[in-house]
Each structure stands twice: as C-alpha cells, then as structure tokens.
Write a protein that holds these residues in place. Structure first.
Motif, PDB file in Angstrom:
ATOM      1  N   LYS A  61     -12.368 -42.704  52.883  1.00 33.38           N
ATOM      2  CA  LYS A  61     -11.406 -41.922  53.901  1.00 33.38           C
ATOM      3  C   LYS A  61     -11.858 -41.870  55.245  1.00 33.38           C
ATOM      4  O   LYS A  61     -11.053 -41.794  56.112  1.00 33.38           O
ATOM      5  CB  LYS A  61     -10.790 -40.689  53.090  1.00 33.38           C
TER       6      LYS A  61
ATOM      7  N   CYS B 218      -7.407 -48.114  51.438  1.00 36.33           N
ATOM      8  CA  CYS B 218      -6.324 -48.031  50.232  1.00 36.33           C
ATOM      9  C   CYS B 218      -7.389 -47.629  49.368  1.00 36.33           C
ATOM     10  O   CYS B 218      -8.442 -48.674  48.960  1.00 36.33           O
ATOM     11  CB  CYS B 218      -5.778 -49.535  50.128  1.00 36.33           C
TER      12      CYS B 218
ATOM     13  N   ASP C 214      -8.758 -47.171  45.691  1.00 36.97           N
ATOM     14  CA  ASP C 214      -8.348 -47.343  44.113  1.00 36.97           C
ATOM     15  C   ASP C 214      -9.706 -47.451  43.513  1.00 36.97           C
ATOM     16  O   ASP C 214     -10.346 -48.442  43.368  1.00 36.97           O
ATOM     17  CB  ASP C 214      -7.723 -49.026  44.242  1.00 36.97           C
TER      18      ASP C 214
ATOM     19  N   TYR D 247      -5.975 -43.209  42.901  1.00 36.00           N
ATOM     20  CA  TYR D 247      -5.423 -44.153  43.807  1.00 36.00           C
ATOM     21  C   TYR D 247      -4.652 -43.298  45.309  1.00 36.00           C
ATOM     22  O   TYR D 247      -3.924 -42.447  44.883  1.00 36.00           O
ATOM     23  CB  TYR D 247      -4.074 -45.043  43.052  1.00 36.00           C
ATOM     24  N   MET D 248      -4.892 -43.883  46.242  1.00 35.58           N
ATOM     25  CA  MET D 248      -4.443 -43.427  47.420  1.00 35.58           C
ATOM     26  C   MET D 248      -3.977 -44.552  48.393  1.00 35.58           C
ATOM     27  O   MET D 248      -4.734 -45.279  48.699  1.00 35.58           O
ATOM     28  CB  MET D 248      -5.382 -42.399  48.132  1.00 35.58           C
ATOM     29  N   ASP D 249      -2.736 -44.403  48.762  1.00 29.95           N
ATOM     30  CA  ASP D 249      -2.017 -45.560  49.565  1.00 29.95           C
ATOM     31  C   ASP D 249      -2.593 -45.418  50.923  1.00 29.95           C
ATOM     32  O   ASP D 249      -3.010 -43.922  51.408  1.00 29.95           O
ATOM     33  CB  ASP D 249      -0.643 -45.464  49.745  1.00 29.95           C
ATOM     34  N   PRO D 250      -2.556 -46.336  51.852  1.00 32.86           N
ATOM     35  CA  PRO D 250      -3.163 -46.077  53.216  1.00 32.86           C
ATOM     36  C   PRO D 250      -1.885 -45.337  53.794  1.00 32.86           C
ATOM     37  O   PRO D 250      -0.943 -45.071  53.381  1.00 32.86           O
ATOM     38  CB  PRO D 250      -3.211 -47.359  53.910  1.00 32.86           C
TER      39      PRO D 250
ATOM     40  N   GLY E 147      -2.613 -39.401  46.721  1.00 31.61           N
ATOM     41  CA  GLY E 147      -2.313 -39.378  48.143  1.00 31.61           C
ATOM     42  C   GLY E 147      -1.282 -38.253  48.568  1.00 31.61           C
ATOM     43  O   GLY E 147      -1.285 -37.327  47.735  1.00 31.61           O
TER      44      GLY E 147
END
Ligand SMILES: Nc1ncnc2c1ncn2[C@@H]1O[C@H](COP(=O)(O)OP(=O)(O)O)[C@@H](O)[C@H]1O
Length: 287
Positions: free
Chosen positions: A175, A193, A195, A206-209, A263
């Motif tokens: 991040k 991203c 994962d 899981y975290m999206d951009p 996210g």
C-alpha cells in the motif's frame, strides 16, 4: 446523541498552551496527572463513543500504510471535527523555507521519527491556529507515536477513544509503494491491487486499487519516503517506538482494535459500526 465523558474537556487553547508548558518542563513525568481509571470495560468504551458533533477527541494509531489518513479524514467529515495529521504538519514544514526544513527532510526521508520537541511545537501551532478559527475537538492521526508523546497528551487532556487500525505487514508495504498523491488537491490514491491468500488459518485480504480521477492523473506524485527501503525502516520503527503506545492505551481501556476487512467499501461501514455511529448517516458521510 448523548455525550458521556468522564472528565470535562479543556479548550483547544488551554490544551495547546498546556501541552507546550508540560513539554518544556524539566519535571515532565511528575507533572503528569493521569485522570482516567486504569481499566474500563469494552462496553463503557463503546458508550463513551456516543458523541456529538464537534466534540470528540480521538486518536488513530496504526502502521504506515494502514489507512489512518483515509479513515480519520472520512470520520472528520462525518463528525465535523478537524483531522490533524502530524505527518502532514511535518511535510508542510519540510516543504517550506523555514529553518527546520532541511533537517526534517533528512529525518523523514530516512524513515526516522522527528524529535518529540519538534512534533509538539508543530502540533501546538496547529491547535492554536484551529482554536483561532473556532475549531473544537479533533481526530489526531500519527500522534502520539512514542510513549513520551502519549504521556504528554494524557497529561493535558482526556482522549475519549483510540482506534488502532490493523492490516497484515505484506499489505502495508504494497500500500505504501502504491500510494499516489495529487499535488493539487492533496487526495491520496493507490495503484496497488492487494490480493493476499489466506494460509495456515490466517485470513487473506483483497483490496482494489483506488484510481485517481482523470483531472488528478497528470498531477500524481509519490512521497519521497514511500520507497521499499524507507517503508521497511518506518515499519521497524513503528514496532520499536509506536507499538508500545497501543499497550499504553489498551491498559487504560481506551483502545478499540479494528482489523481492516478489505478496501474502503468493505471497511468503512464496518468501522462506523464498530464506532457505534448511526447507520442512517453512513451514506452522507462517504465522500
Ligand atoms: N508523532 C510523530 N513523532 C515523530 N515523528 C513524526 C510524528 N508524526 C509524523 N512524524 C514524521 O513524519 C513522517 C511521516 O508521517 P506520516 O505521514 O504519519 O507517515 P506514516 O505513513 O509513516 O504513518 C514520519 O515518518 C516521521 O518522520
């Protein structure tokens, strides 16, 4: 909403003058008067979170990259209190032509902590300026970061709640490396991203951009201290200097642990829930 506070709060003006006075005193530790019971139950912690706008005194703790700035700034809009990030105060100072600029640049770019003296002075100035504009309450982000800073703060005012945001180390590094900032509007975005698969009984994440809107894209920069080497050093220093601050507040019954489940879309409503904040306000608070 009801406000359940154990001690009356002092004004920001007296806070900032108190904080400077305590800090410059040579008998700092003996002057500290801890006003809170050493242990409060989780229930009373949650009851104390019943707040009214403009009257919270909260602290956000957490490793570099965990999202303190993101969630503290959303909550500041939600609750109508200023979000005060000492990292921002340091960056403003190092980008200025002030006498501390080059010294601060060197310290920050090595991932080290700025001295307690400098941080207290920057924070006091910021609180005084806010007081002059009629601000009350605050959400502090990045302060306190040492036990000494925590003792000083506890000696001058009664912090209601300390939110400790948590995320796996692997995600923190990614991040920080993916963070991008618009030099014009100051908003943070992220190209990473995340994962991470769960293994050995540990959950994955899981975290999206978080993409920048087109108008910000040409103006994106990376923080000079968001390189792999410096982030690793910041994480090491967090473990050494700042993790004890978690225990400082835990033992006083003020710490709310919050494991980020993903996210912003997953984490924000869950954070509001953990903070006992009204469900119907959720939609209006999301920027
Ligand atoms: N309370 C503090 N005490 C000492 N140094 C601080 C403090 N807050 C910020 N800094 C300095 O500013 C830098 C950036 O802070 P911040 O933006 O909060 O970054 P991070 O992503 O590491 O949490 C820190 O690495 C440190 O050098």
């Amino acid at each position: 909403m009801a406000v359940l506070l154990r001690n009356p709060k002092i004004s920001i003006k007296s806070f900032s003058s108190c904080i400077s006075r305590n800090f410059s005193g040579t008998t700092l530790n003996s002057e500290i008067d801890l006003k809170v019971p050493s242990f409060l139950s989780q229930n009373s912690l949650l009851r104390r979170q019943e707040t009214k706008e403009g009257n919270v005194q909260w602290v956000f703790l957490g490793c570099p990259g965990v999202g303190k700035g993101t969630y503290a700034s959303r909550l500041s809009v939600f609750l109508g209190v200023p979000h005060i990030a000492t990292g921002d105060l340091v960056r403003e100072e190092l980008n200025s032509s002030g006498p501390l600029a080059s010294q601060l640049k060197e310290i920050v770019n090595q991932g080290k902590l700025v001295s307690d003296e400098i941080i207290i002075s920057l924070l006091s100035k910021r609180l005084e300026a806010g007081e002059a504009k009629g601000e009350s309450g605050f959400i502090l982000d990045g302060f306190p970061r040492t036990i000494r800073q925590a003792e000083i703060l506890e000696g001058v005012t009664d912090i209601d709640l300390v939110v400790n945001l948590k995320l796996q180390k692997e995600a923190l590094l990614a991040k920080c490396l993916g963070r991008r900032i618009c030099i014009e509007c100051g908003r943070n975005y992220n190209v990473a991203c995340i994962d991470i698969k769960g293994e050995n009984g540990n959950p994955g994440i899981y975290m999206d951009p978080l993409p920048a809107p087109p108008q910000c894209v040409p103006k994106l920069i990376q923080r000079a201290d968001d390189t792999e080497e410096v982030v690793k050093e910041r994480l090491r220093i967090y473990d050494e200097m700042s993790q004890p601050v978690e225990e400082f507040y835990r033992s006083r019954g003020k710490l709310l642990e919050f494991d980020l489940p993903g996210g912003i879309p997953e984490s924000w409503p869950k954070l509001l829930e953990a903070l006992n904040l009204d469900h119907e306000d959720k939609c209006s608070a999301v920027a």
